[in-house]
Design a protein around this motif. Sequence first.
Motif, PDB file in Angstrom:
ATOM      1  N   ILE A   1      39.480 107.282 -14.559  1.00  0.00           N
ATOM      2  CA  ILE A   1      39.074 106.647 -13.307  1.00  0.00           C
ATOM      3  C   ILE A   1      39.153 107.672 -12.166  1.00  0.00           C
ATOM      4  O   ILE A   1      39.974 108.585 -12.190  1.00  0.00           O
ATOM      5  CB  ILE A   1      39.981 105.426 -13.010  1.00  0.00           C
ATOM      6  CG1 ILE A   1      39.382 104.559 -11.902  1.00  0.00           C
ATOM      7  CG2 ILE A   1      41.388 105.883 -12.656  1.00  0.00           C
ATOM      8  CD1 ILE A   1      40.101 103.221 -11.746  1.00  0.00           C
TER       9      ILE A   1
ATOM     10  N   THR B   1      48.782  96.718 -15.079  1.00  0.00           N
ATOM     11  CA  THR B   1      48.677  98.006 -14.393  1.00  0.00           C
ATOM     12  C   THR B   1      49.664  98.154 -13.245  1.00  0.00           C
ATOM     13  O   THR B   1      49.904  99.277 -12.794  1.00  0.00           O
ATOM     14  CB  THR B   1      47.268  98.205 -13.804  1.00  0.00           C
ATOM     15  OG1 THR B   1      47.078  97.261 -12.728  1.00  0.00           O
ATOM     16  CG2 THR B   1      46.202  97.973 -14.853  1.00  0.00           C
TER      17      THR B   1
ATOM     18  N   LYS C   1      39.479 103.742  -8.134  1.00  0.00           N
ATOM     19  CA  LYS C   1      40.715 103.046  -7.774  1.00  0.00           C
ATOM     20  C   LYS C   1      40.511 102.203  -6.522  1.00  0.00           C
ATOM     21  O   LYS C   1      41.042 101.088  -6.417  1.00  0.00           O
ATOM     22  CB  LYS C   1      41.840 104.069  -7.545  1.00  0.00           C
ATOM     23  CG  LYS C   1      42.411 104.635  -8.831  1.00  0.00           C
ATOM     24  CD  LYS C   1      43.820 105.198  -8.633  1.00  0.00           C
ATOM     25  CE  LYS C   1      44.376 105.685  -9.971  1.00  0.00           C
ATOM     26  NZ  LYS C   1      45.758 106.176  -9.870  1.00  0.00           N
TER      27      LYS C   1
ATOM     28  N   PRO D   1      39.187 108.448  -7.777  1.00  0.00           N
ATOM     29  CA  PRO D   1      39.714 107.784  -6.578  1.00  0.00           C
ATOM     30  C   PRO D   1      38.783 106.666  -6.101  1.00  0.00           C
ATOM     31  O   PRO D   1      39.244 105.575  -5.741  1.00  0.00           O
ATOM     32  CB  PRO D   1      39.781 108.924  -5.556  1.00  0.00           C
ATOM     33  CG  PRO D   1      39.949 110.158  -6.374  1.00  0.00           C
ATOM     34  CD  PRO D   1      39.165 109.917  -7.634  1.00  0.00           C
TER      35      PRO D   1
ATOM     36  N   ASN E   1      35.209  95.432 -13.625  1.00  0.00           N
ATOM     37  CA  ASN E   1      36.457  95.703 -12.921  1.00  0.00           C
ATOM     38  C   ASN E   1      37.645  95.735 -13.877  1.00  0.00           C
ATOM     39  O   ASN E   1      38.579  96.514 -13.680  1.00  0.00           O
ATOM     40  CB  ASN E   1      36.681  94.654 -11.839  1.00  0.00           C
ATOM     41  CG  ASN E   1      35.672  94.778 -10.720  1.00  0.00           C
ATOM     42  OD1 ASN E   1      35.726  95.700  -9.934  1.00  0.00           O
ATOM     43  ND2 ASN E   1      34.717  93.851 -10.686  1.00  0.00           N
TER      44      ASN E   1
ATOM     45  N   LEU F   1      38.773  99.085  -7.461  1.00  0.00           N
ATOM     46  CA  LEU F   1      39.703  98.190  -8.147  1.00  0.00           C
ATOM     47  C   LEU F   1      40.581  97.453  -7.131  1.00  0.00           C
ATOM     48  O   LEU F   1      40.778  96.236  -7.229  1.00  0.00           O
ATOM     49  CB  LEU F   1      40.572  99.005  -9.105  1.00  0.00           C
ATOM     50  CG  LEU F   1      41.538  98.222  -9.999  1.00  0.00           C
ATOM     51  CD1 LEU F   1      40.781  97.268 -10.901  1.00  0.00           C
ATOM     52  CD2 LEU F   1      42.379  99.188 -10.831  1.00  0.00           C
ATOM     53  N   GLN F   2      41.069  98.184  -6.155  1.00  0.00           N
ATOM     54  CA  GLN F   2      41.889  97.548  -5.121  1.00  0.00           C
ATOM     55  C   GLN F   2      41.106  96.462  -4.397  1.00  0.00           C
ATOM     56  O   GLN F   2      41.612  95.376  -4.121  1.00  0.00           O
ATOM     57  CB  GLN F   2      42.395  98.587  -4.105  1.00  0.00           C
ATOM     58  CG  GLN F   2      43.601  99.391  -4.594  1.00  0.00           C
ATOM     59  CD  GLN F   2      44.750  98.492  -5.044  1.00  0.00           C
ATOM     60  OE1 GLN F   2      45.035  97.473  -4.442  1.00  0.00           O
ATOM     61  NE2 GLN F   2      45.402  98.865  -6.148  1.00  0.00           N
TER      62      GLN F   2
ATOM     63  N   GLN G   1      49.041  97.444 -10.332  1.00  0.00           N
ATOM     64  CA  GLN G   1      48.275  97.856  -9.154  1.00  0.00           C
ATOM     65  C   GLN G   1      48.154  96.747  -8.113  1.00  0.00           C
ATOM     66  O   GLN G   1      47.575  96.948  -7.061  1.00  0.00           O
ATOM     67  CB  GLN G   1      46.869  98.295  -9.564  1.00  0.00           C
ATOM     68  CG  GLN G   1      46.830  99.491 -10.479  1.00  0.00           C
ATOM     69  CD  GLN G   1      47.158 100.772  -9.724  1.00  0.00           C
ATOM     70  OE1 GLN G   1      46.588 101.036  -8.673  1.00  0.00           O
ATOM     71  NE2 GLN G   1      48.093 101.545 -10.247  1.00  0.00           N
TER      72      GLN G   1
ATOM     73  N   CYS H   1      42.779 102.621 -15.394  1.00  0.00           N
ATOM     74  CA  CYS H   1      43.802 102.968 -14.422  1.00  0.00           C
ATOM     75  C   CYS H   1      45.149 103.146 -15.127  1.00  0.00           C
ATOM     76  O   CYS H   1      45.993 103.927 -14.692  1.00  0.00           O
ATOM     77  CB  CYS H   1      43.878 101.860 -13.379  1.00  0.00           C
ATOM     78  SG  CYS H   1      44.752 102.298 -11.889  1.00  0.00           S
TER      79      CYS H   1
ATOM     80  N   LEU I   1      37.795  99.127 -15.236  1.00  0.00           N
ATOM     81  CA  LEU I   1      38.418 100.033 -14.267  1.00  0.00           C
ATOM     82  C   LEU I   1      39.938  99.904 -14.338  1.00  0.00           C
ATOM     83  O   LEU I   1      40.657 100.906 -14.324  1.00  0.00           O
ATOM     84  CB  LEU I   1      37.935  99.701 -12.849  1.00  0.00           C
ATOM     85  CG  LEU I   1      36.568 100.258 -12.461  1.00  0.00           C
ATOM     86  CD1 LEU I   1      36.215  99.843 -11.042  1.00  0.00           C
ATOM     87  CD2 LEU I   1      36.558 101.773 -12.594  1.00  0.00           C
ATOM     88  N   GLY I   2      40.416  98.676 -14.418  1.00  0.00           N
ATOM     89  CA  GLY I   2      41.855  98.462 -14.479  1.00  0.00           C
ATOM     90  C   GLY I   2      42.471  99.113 -15.707  1.00  0.00           C
ATOM     91  O   GLY I   2      43.514  99.756 -15.630  1.00  0.00           O
TER      92      GLY I   2
END
Lengths: 204, 204
Positions: free
Chosen positions: A73, B108, A78, A75, A5, A81-82, B110, A12, A8-9
Amino acid sequence: MSVRNAILGLLCQRNRYGYEVLQAFQAVAGGRETWELKPAQVYTTLARLKENGLVVEEISDGETDPGKRRYAITPAGKAELQRWFETPVPVEHQRDEFFLKLMLALATGQADPRRLIYLQRASLFQELHRLTTLRMELDPYTSLAHILLLDQAIMHIEADLRWLEMIEARLDEVRKQPIPEPELRPRGRPGKHEKNIIPMKEEP
Amino acid sequence: MSVRNAILGLLCQRNRYGYEVLQAFQAVAGGRETWELKPAQVYTTLARLKENGLVVEEISDGETDPGKRRYAITPAGKAELQRWFETPVPVEHQRDEFFLKLMLALATGQADPRRLIYLQRASLFQELHRLTTLRMELDPYTSLAHILLLDQAIMHIEADLRWLEMIEARLDEVRKQPIPEPELRPRGRPGKHEKNIIPMKEEP
DNA sequence: GGTGCCATGTAACGCGTTACATGATTAT
DNA sequence: ATAATCATGTAACGCGTTACATGGCACC
């Protein structure tokens, strides 16, 4: 799950080559002293992320020198990640290898419990010393985040040391309690009257 | 590494079937509440131990019902076990997933750092409550060892909570320090004068 | 032109998990 | 008989590690 993760960040923020991911991770996590990430893990993780459609290889329609792949990355990535950000880190407690070791020593008689405690404490003290020294000698411009990370490690070790003291103080009591060995049941569904095989411990 | 060695220890007490290993492990480690061992891991680990010659399948020259294998530890296995007992558990500190998450949130944008802290704290409090309740309601005949194990978990969570407070108190300071992004070097051996690419941080 | 070192991977393994498969025995 | 439940596994995957392979560029 954490490295995956984190990568991924980092993607991002912007698209990166494998080695850039590695560099950025070290910069964020403290590198060498605290959380060393091995190159191999970066590349294998990126490959897995790509398989799952969370990242894609950037298509540079120009002449990129082959043998370098820049990742971006997606969608789906993302979203993943969220989800990570929204989910608290599972409490990992336990899984304490030293506890197991001590219990096994008591159960098997293959090692002296006091010696185990002695060795473990020595190791913890050594690490504690290393970390506190490191913390004091830190470049005063070192990122505050890394200082805090060091502090956490120190606090954990101190907790471990206190726990070792508790254990040692009560070792004799522990020793007196034999580990109950559950009976091996024969195969098949348990009988109706097997419920009380394990006898109630009688009052002393 | 811990389960593997614990299984060696249990086989050192006496020969066991896979399921007996499982039962004995749960009895020693506390089972369900503290350290649940999955059956699959027992069998795969036993298979690997056998491959490495640390255990063997017991040859019961009688008529054993097939489909059951009883394992016995070998001298090599005992040596390995002794080595385990003599080696302190490596200090695992760090590898804190929450720290990573927080840093990535800062880097980030995010996710909201305060919200992460809020979620994490809630989760820690919940677990702390579960454990303290569990500890109080413990069957008074419960093994002292398990009580101590619970205590350790509680102490670790308390340390984590204190650390969260530290982080939160100094979050604004952390936020002001941008994460340095290391430059991507071109391929090849570093040039002679590249040593000081990273500029000395100037005094404020 | 060789040496060294950085950048970029691949292969293979170990530990652990989830999901699935299959026997054995007993309660209903 | 069949359902439930314990006992005993196998298969496949994910994360992480160690070991190895290779290509490029700078320096001598």
